[in-house]
Design a protein around this motif. Structure first.
Motif, PDB file in Angstrom:
ATOM      1  N   THR A 111       4.907  -1.751   3.187  1.00  0.00           N
ATOM      2  CA  THR A 111       6.149  -2.195   3.845  1.00  0.00           C
ATOM      3  C   THR A 111       6.759  -3.364   3.091  1.00  0.00           C
ATOM      4  O   THR A 111       7.984  -3.474   2.993  1.00  0.00           O
ATOM      5  CB  THR A 111       5.912  -2.619   5.307  1.00  0.00           C
ATOM      6  N   ALA A 125      10.469  -1.622   3.855  1.00  0.00           N
ATOM      7  CA  ALA A 125      10.540  -0.757   5.028  1.00  0.00           C
ATOM      8  C   ALA A 125      10.851  -1.616   6.249  1.00  0.00           C
ATOM      9  O   ALA A 125      10.563  -2.815   6.268  1.00  0.00           O
ATOM     10  CB  ALA A 125       9.209  -0.037   5.224  1.00  0.00           C
ATOM     11  N   VAL A 173       7.539  -0.628  11.184  1.00  0.00           N
ATOM     12  CA  VAL A 173       6.491   0.176  10.536  1.00  0.00           C
ATOM     13  C   VAL A 173       5.142  -0.553  10.636  1.00  0.00           C
ATOM     14  O   VAL A 173       4.075   0.073  10.688  1.00  0.00           O
ATOM     15  CB  VAL A 173       6.875   0.467   9.065  1.00  0.00           C
TER      16      VAL A 173
END
Lengths: 252, 303
Positions: free
Chosen positions: B260, B265, B269
């Motif tokens: 991530t 991201a 997440v």
């Protein structure tokens, strides 16, 4: 209150003589009987007559084999119930105040209707003295038969714990350890009474009397098998049997 | 020791919940309005409360649980109940003010954080106080509980909040927690019952005669003590469970945090990392109980 009293007026407890205990389980059976009939709630069993019986007991008899160096093993029957410790860890961990140690006589008790059945006291006890009742879901433990020893209706000789009253070999003794002249104090002094797991720092009140030393088997004369030399001669028969006996002797 | 599912779930879920509450009290940045404040407060409070409710399932008389608040002078279990309720009460006020006015009261927040840390500490002390279980009786036990609560709380917070760099901090906290646990495991390996000075000889006082061995149990069947404290079945898959705990609790969360961070991201997440760690901690907690050897087993012939 789950804080422990600094001292107690009396320290009532048991002396258990490992030399004379015969492992008959009578103390455990009488404990079960008395505490199933006379307490706040019975000492329950589950599936008592089925394939997987289980239940709460306040006194259990273990049997150990002890093997000395270079000598035959010996068997020691080992009754175990609550030791009513001076520094009872089962009392201080209790979150509700159900578990307590009485300042007047040192008995460790559980007030059943205050017990939440969390089981932490049983975890804190190194001796396995506390067992959860499978039906009542509260913790059960030896009460030192508090309902017998102070009873005014029972006969004088019955005002002792049920296990002590029933022991057929006088392996169990009840008394006040604060009184140096009591039967239990005298026994502990005379026989070198010991604490179980002293390293746990619980300072148990109950004491165990160790088995007396065995005499050496090699030098012992066994009264059940007298030496052949000591055997008296077979008496000589008379009459016809006497003649037959003598005739057969002559045949060699 | 018997690994009770309710207690395993309680220590893991409450730990994460109070870890999240601790971070929120310290002012962990959470963007958005009242809705977001509600969601993140619900996650922290909900996990803590769910754990506490689960813990009452193993009680014989849950309806008397209120009595457990009375013996704080001597009992860690009582202290835990009081600390948990006080912390949740203060956190409830903190969350309400936050949702209502949008402002986060700093002093109240610090009190909430202090309470959350105290609650996790008291939970750990319930086990760490027991002399009967030598593997538990160490300062490392509260250290492990606190650092797992902080790490799993951080993963939840980083998924729900807006911290600028949740990745590096998350990785550091997860590694710190497992380093503590590794030290705990190393100590536990050296502090088995046999190493503690207690033995069948001291348990019976018969060591002066010779070697002591159990010949006969009191009864042919099992009893409360053997089921609760001489529980050996749970250790059967100890190695596999330890591997599973490390894979789900350490390796996977760290991998997700790295991915991530590198791919930018979206923060939610990280929720996967948090869930993975919680699953790993369930395995770790199972072993905490199942592998612990209790002194009473000395009277029953096996550990």
């Amino acid at each position: 209150m789950t804080s422990l009293p600094a001292t107690t007026e009396r320290r009532l407890g048991l002396v258990i003589d490992l030399d004379t205990c015969v492992g008959c389980h009578a103390c455990a059976v009488n404990c079960k009987e008395w505490n199933s009939g006379a307490q706040d709630s019975p000492l329950s069993d589950v599936d008592a007559y089925g394939a997987d019986p289980s239940g709460a007991w306040l006194n259990r008899i273990h049997t150990f084999e002890v093997t000395p160096e270079g000598a035959p093993a010996q068997i020691v029957h080992f009754p175990k119930s609550c030791l009513h410790c001076d520094d009872a860890p089962c009392v201080t961990v209790c979150p509700t105040g159900a578990s307590h140690k009485r300042s007047e006589d040192g008995i460790v008790l559980v007030t059943e209707d205050m017990c939440i059945g969390c089981g932490l006291c049983a975890w804190a006890c190194p001796y396995g003295a506390r067992e959860m009742d499978p039906v009542e879901n509260v913790m059960k433990k030896c009460t030192l038969c508090v309902d017998r020893i102070y009873s005014e209706t029972l006969a004088e000789e019955d005002r002792i714990p049920a296990c002590v009253r029933t022991c057929p070999s006088s392996a169990r003794h009840f008394g006040d350890f604060n009184d140096p002249t009591s039967n239990v104090s005298v026994l502990v002094a005379a026989r070198g009474g010991i604490d179980l797991m002293p390293e746990m720092g619980t300072k148990p009140v109950n004491k165990y009397l160790p088995p007396r030393p065995k005499t050496n088997a090699a030098t012992r004369t066994d009264p059940a098998r007298p030496a052949a030399a000591c055997q008296p001669d077979t008496p000589r028969p008379e009459g016809f049997l006497g003649w037959l006996d003598a005739a057969l002797d002559r045949l060699g | 020791m018997h690994p009770a599912i309710s207690v395993i779930f309680f220590t893991v879920a409450s730990g994460a919940g109070f870890g999240l509450i601790f971070l929120l009290g310290l002012g962990f940045p959470v963007g958005g309005g009242a809705g977001r404040a509600f969601a993140v407060s619900l996650a922290g409070g909900g996990l803590a409360v769910a754990g506490l409710i689960a813990s009452t399932f193993h009680l014989g008389h849950p309806e008397r649980a209120w009595r457990a608040l009375s013996q704080w002078r001597s009992s860690w279990l009582s202290r835990e109940g009081i600390a948990a309720i006080a912390t949740l009460g203060l956190f409830g006020i903190y969350a309400l003010v936050w949702m209502w006015s949008g402002s986060r009261l700093q002093i109240l927040g610090l009190l909430v954080s202090l309470g959350a840390a105290a609650t996790v500490f008291t939970t750990a002390m319930i086990y760490a106080q027991l002399r009967t279980v030598p593997q538990w009786k160490t300062r490392l036990t509260p250290a492990v509980y606190l650092s797992f609560a902080l790490a799993s709380g951080w993963l939840l917070a980083s998924a729900l909040g807006n911290h600028a760099a949740p990745g590096p901090w998350g990785i550091a906290l997860v590694i710190l927690a497992w380093a503590m646990k590794w030290a705990w495991w190393v100590r536990a390996g050296r502090t088995r019952l046999a190493d503690s000075g207690s033995s069948p000889e001291t348990a019976t006082g018969l060591g002066f005669i010779g070697k002591v061995r159990l010949l006969e149990r009191p009864h042919s069947g099992e009893n409360y003590l053997t089921r609760e404290m001489v529980h050996v079945i749970g250790r059967k898959h100890a190695r596999k469970l330890r591997g599973l705990a490390l894979a789900l609790g350490a390796v996977l969360p760290v991998a997700i945090l790295i991915i991530t961070a590198l791919t930018n991201a979206p923060a939610p997440v990280n929720l996967l990392a948090a869930l993975s760690m919680l699953a790993g901690l369930l395995a770790e907690r199972w072993l905490f109980f199942a592998e612990a050897e209790h002194a009473v087993s000395l009277y029953y012939g096996n550990r």
